[in-house]
Design an enzyme around this catalytic site. Structure first.
Site, PDB file in Angstrom:
ATOM      1  N   GLU A 119      -6.448  -7.865  -0.475  1.00  0.00           N
ATOM      2  CA  GLU A 119      -6.997  -7.692   0.895  1.00  0.00           C
ATOM      3  C   GLU A 119      -8.126  -7.571   1.061  1.00  0.00           C
ATOM      4  O   GLU A 119      -8.919  -6.422   0.464  1.00  0.00           O
ATOM      5  CB  GLU A 119      -5.863  -6.751   1.772  1.00  0.00           C
ATOM      6  CG  GLU A 119      -4.697  -6.974   1.998  1.00  0.00           C
ATOM      7  CD  GLU A 119      -3.885  -5.939   3.061  1.00  0.00           C
ATOM      8  OE1 GLU A 119      -4.574  -5.223   3.591  1.00  0.00           O
ATOM      9  OE2 GLU A 119      -2.746  -5.633   2.567  1.00  0.00           O
ATOM     10  N   GLU A 137       0.662  -1.367   0.020  1.00  0.00           N
ATOM     11  CA  GLU A 137       0.210   0.007   0.105  1.00  0.00           C
ATOM     12  C   GLU A 137       0.924   1.342  -0.067  1.00  0.00           C
ATOM     13  O   GLU A 137       0.809   2.195   0.965  1.00  0.00           O
ATOM     14  CB  GLU A 137      -0.899   0.143   1.151  1.00  0.00           C
ATOM     15  CG  GLU A 137      -2.130  -0.923   1.215  1.00  0.00           C
ATOM     16  CD  GLU A 137      -3.052  -0.986   2.125  1.00  0.00           C
ATOM     17  OE1 GLU A 137      -2.859  -0.324   3.183  1.00  0.00           O
ATOM     18  OE2 GLU A 137      -4.324  -1.576   1.960  1.00  0.00           O
TER      19      GLU A 137
HETATM   20  C1  GLA Z   1      -3.886  -2.445   5.021  1.00  0.00           C
HETATM   21  C2  GLA Z   1      -2.815  -3.019   5.183  1.00  0.00           C
HETATM   22  C3  GLA Z   1      -2.692  -4.329   6.280  1.00  0.00           C
HETATM   23  C4  GLA Z   1      -3.499  -3.991   7.152  1.00  0.00           C
HETATM   24  C5  GLA Z   1      -5.039  -3.810   6.899  1.00  0.00           C
HETATM   25  C6  GLA Z   1      -5.836  -3.462   7.796  1.00  0.00           C
HETATM   26  O1  GLA Z   1      -4.702  -3.138   4.150  1.00  0.00           O
HETATM   27  O2  GLA Z   1      -2.098  -3.428   3.984  1.00  0.00           O
HETATM   28  O3  GLA Z   1      -1.409  -4.745   6.400  1.00  0.00           O
HETATM   29  O4  GLA Z   1      -3.029  -3.084   8.123  1.00  0.00           O
HETATM   30  O5  GLA Z   1      -4.737  -2.413   6.066  1.00  0.00           O
HETATM   31  O6  GLA Z   1      -7.236  -3.366   7.590  1.00  0.00           O
END
Ligand code: GLA
Length: 696
Positions: free
Chosen positions: A313, A156
């Site tokens: 995710e 991210e």
């Molecule tokens: C993001 C991050 C993860 C985690 C999630 C929690 O997507 O990439 O590592 O912190 O948020 O929602």
């Protein structure tokens, strides 16, 4: 072993199911149980190592890979494949401690501390050296490991640190500007520094837009956003190239996106990746999250030029980072997961596999909850894993869209800077207003970069393109000339790529195309409205209201479809249509006013119906029922998702003169003709042998 290129992950010939696995947070004795339960849940892909830097390099230059060797070997033995991270998302404390200059600085000069994550300046040479060294070690060591089927760079990018204002960043920004402009004179022109005595006489004077007494120079701000996206992208590319030096090309390299994320130009990023992947965390307080879910998925498919993408995710249930974090209901988890598959995802992955005991995310849900497998959450995970396995033949399927919505990060950045006619305009909410009615009618929709070939879409929507390059402006004109119906929204075409006003009446590049010119932008105050009247069959009638924005439009060669009533603009055109002369040429619409959602929806549906763009089904689906299609060479899959609270009957006849496909329900393969009932909150999937409903 060579992969099968038909699949998003060639060495995983299936739909992916799994999530982030952080074995370093647990005693090795737990790992065997993890893998056993993964197999039980039909997990075939885990992302390993995203936050493992401190375990892989506990002190500068001291690498420890033994534990990861064990983990990857165990995955291989269990039949679970791995998306291996380069572990560079969160540097260990030693980096910030020994090299504090690697830590990011805010626009107010505050240096951020380590102790959370992503605490690095994207332009820091020491962060870059250490990150590349780690990526090199990892990819060299595991390139040929058969458990590893793909690579996950960073995590991210920009989520917490989208930019840095430190002196090192200032230097990198100047280098970027030298490349962009060549000379200080050209930069001075582009930044309009004749204004407020801002003219630079030496490159050393040029700095990032740090905290200033009043509005910083807008073009400086715009360029800093471009630079910051590029600086992060440069880091991604550098790690990608290190991996490519070791790994086979059929192990794709990705980094996870965040949907409509404002700080990175994902068109440029997607072009640098082998595979698009994305994270989605719907807001459970928003009862229309599923619309955002659809739009975000369409964006991901579009960024990859139609190729399948990965939902990298999502949460099985609750997250931990909004103010109140309720669980998902069982129905939402399955429905929203399948929604992403329906709109092009070839994997459903989660953050995370096993719920943590300590740390900031211990109250974030996981596939395996704190209470273990005797839970509702676990049962819904296992059920979804099994369902996805039964849909494996869908892998690689694509979606053909007749509607293209123009989206450009440069324009987004410029629109939402300070010192505009209104700071109330939000690109994402405008796009959402235009997207929703077409989505609800069951059109397949792509997002599209304005400089690409727009003429492939019968219906091209330009909801908001405040900034347009010359090439983008021409591309919209070319689409209409080639027969597309083009709809342009207010305050578009206003400035060039330097955020300089295009003179001679707005929107200067499209005055001929639209057959009008705009004398003045007239945003409305909060709560203010204007009256409008509809002139001819547009699907609109009665007393209409405009809010948020109006313009003083002069029609020179356009039909006036809606006019302003009363006030300064009494009788002036509010919505216009111009049919381009010549056979095969298209139609160009202009919407100068902020219509209320139902009116905008009715207008866009009317325009869509006349444009020749075909929705997926002949009959509009019932309210709250979402329709999506994916196609392989041999099969066509129809998804019906009921987001509402009552069962609905859906007429599945195709539009136009096409022959009726012979649909079979999955998984029973029973014949379904005419209409199908979709229970409340449920998803029905049908398959037919490939017979396209249009000759597209
Ligand atoms: C993001 C991050 C993860 C985690 C999630 C929690 O997507 O990439 O590592 O912190 O948020 O929602």
């Amino acid at each position: 072993m060579n992969g099968d290129e038909r699949y998003a992950i060639p060495r995983l010939p299936a739909l992916g199911f799994g999530g982030d696995w952080n074995p370093e947070q647990w005693e090795p004795s737990v790992w065997a149980e993890d893998l056993r339960l993964m197999v039980e849940a039909h997990v075939n892909l885990v992302t390993v190592g995203v936050f493992s830097w401190a375990f892989l390099e506990p002190a500068p230059g001291r690498y420890e890979f033994g534990w990861l060797d064990t983990v990857l070997d165990a995955c291989l033995a269990a039949g679970v494949r791995v998306d291996l991270a380069t572990a560079t998302a969160s540097p260990p404390p030693w980096l910030g401690h020994l090299w504090p200059e690697s830590l990011p600085v805010t626009d107010q000069g505050v240096r951020l501390a380590y102790g959370a994550r992503q605490q690095y300046c994207p332009s820091s040479p020491i962060y870059r050296d250490k990150a590349l060294a780690l990526a090199d070690r990892i990819s060299h060591r595991y390139a040929d490991h058969d458990a590893v089927v793909m690579w996950h760079v960073g995590n991210e990018y920009g989520a917490h640190t989208p930019a840095c204002w430190c002196d090192t960043s200032a230097e990198a920004f100047r280098d970027w500007l030298v490349k962009r402009y060549g000379s200080l004179d050209v930069l001075n022109d582009s930044w309009a520094t004749a204004f407020w005595s801002q003219r630079f006489s030496d490159w050393a004077e040029v700095i990032p837009p740090r905290r200033t007494p009043y509005f910083p120079n807008p073009t400086q701000q715009l360029d800093f956003k471009r630079f910051s996206s590029d600086a992060m992208l440069d880091l991604f590319r550098a790690e990608r190239d290190v991996i490519r030096g070791h790994s086979a090309p059929d192990k794709p390299i990705t980094t996870n996106f965040m949907r409509f994320f404002p700080h990175a130009d994902y068109w440029a990023w997607a072009a640098a990746e082998d595979l698009v992947s994305d994270d989605w965390y719907p807001d459970l307080a928003d009862s229309s999250s599923h619309v955002e879910g659809a739009a975000g998925a369409d964006l991901m498919r579009s960024l990859g030029d139609g190729r399948p993408w990965l939902l990298m995710e999502q949460a099985v249930s609750a997250i931990n980072w909004r103010s109140v974090n309720p669980p998902k209901s069982g129905g939402e988890y399955r429905r929203w997961s399948l929604q992403q598959v329906a709109r092009g995802a070839d994997a459903v992955l989660h953050f995370q596999w096993r719920a943590a005991v300590g740390g900031a995310e211990k109250w974030h849900s996981a596939m395996l909850p704190h209470a273990g497998p005797r839970t509702r959450t676990w049962r819904s995970v296992v059920a979804l894993g099994a369902e996805l396995e039964s849909l494996d033949s869908l892998a690689g399927a694509r979606t053909h869209a007749d509607v293209g919505i123009v989206l450009d990060w440069n324009s987004w950045w410029a629109l939402e800077l300070d010192s505009r006619p209104s700071t109330g305009l939000s690109l994402v909410s405008i796009i959402r207003q235009w997207y929703e009615p077409l989505w609800a009618r069951g059109y397949a929709i792509d997002f599209v970069h304005p400089e690409s070939d727009l003429s492939r879409y019968p219906l091209v929507l330009v909801p908001q393109l405040y900034l347009s390059t010359d090439a983008a402006a021409q591309s919209v004109i070319d689409a209409a000339a080639a027969g597309s119906t083009v709809v342009v929204g207010y305050f578009s075409g206003a400035v060039d790529e330097s955020d300089h006003v295009r003179l001679g009446g707005y929107p200067a590049p499209w005055q001929d195309l639209l057959g009008l010119w705009v004398e003045e932008y007239r945003p409305l105050l909060p709560g203010q409205s204007v009256d409008l009247i509809a002139h001819e069959g547009t699907g609109l009638s009665g007393a209409l209201k405009g809010r948020e924005w109006t313009e003083h439009v002069h029609a020179t060669d356009a039909d006036v479809v809606l006019s302003y009533v009363g006030g300064d603009l009494d009788g002036a055109p509010a919505v216009t249509r111009r049919r381009l002369p010549g056979i095969g040429e298209g139609t160009a619409w202009y919407i100068s006013v902020g219509l209320e959602a139902p009116d905008l929806g009715a207008l866009l549906l009317d325009i869509g119906a006349a444009s020749g763009a075909l929705p997926i089904l002949h009959t509009p689906p019932p309210t709250d029922v979402e329709v999506a299609v994916r196609e392989t060479e041999t099969e066509r899959y129809l998804f019906l998702l009921n987001h509402g609270t009552t069962g609905q009957e859906v007429d599945i006849s195709p539009p136009g003169p096409a022959r009726r496909p012979s649909w079979r329900l999955l998984p029973s393969r029973e014949q379904a003709d005419g209409a199908v009932v979709v229970p409340a909150g449920d998803v029905v999937i049908l398959v037919s042998n490939q017979e396209r409903t249009s000759d597209s």
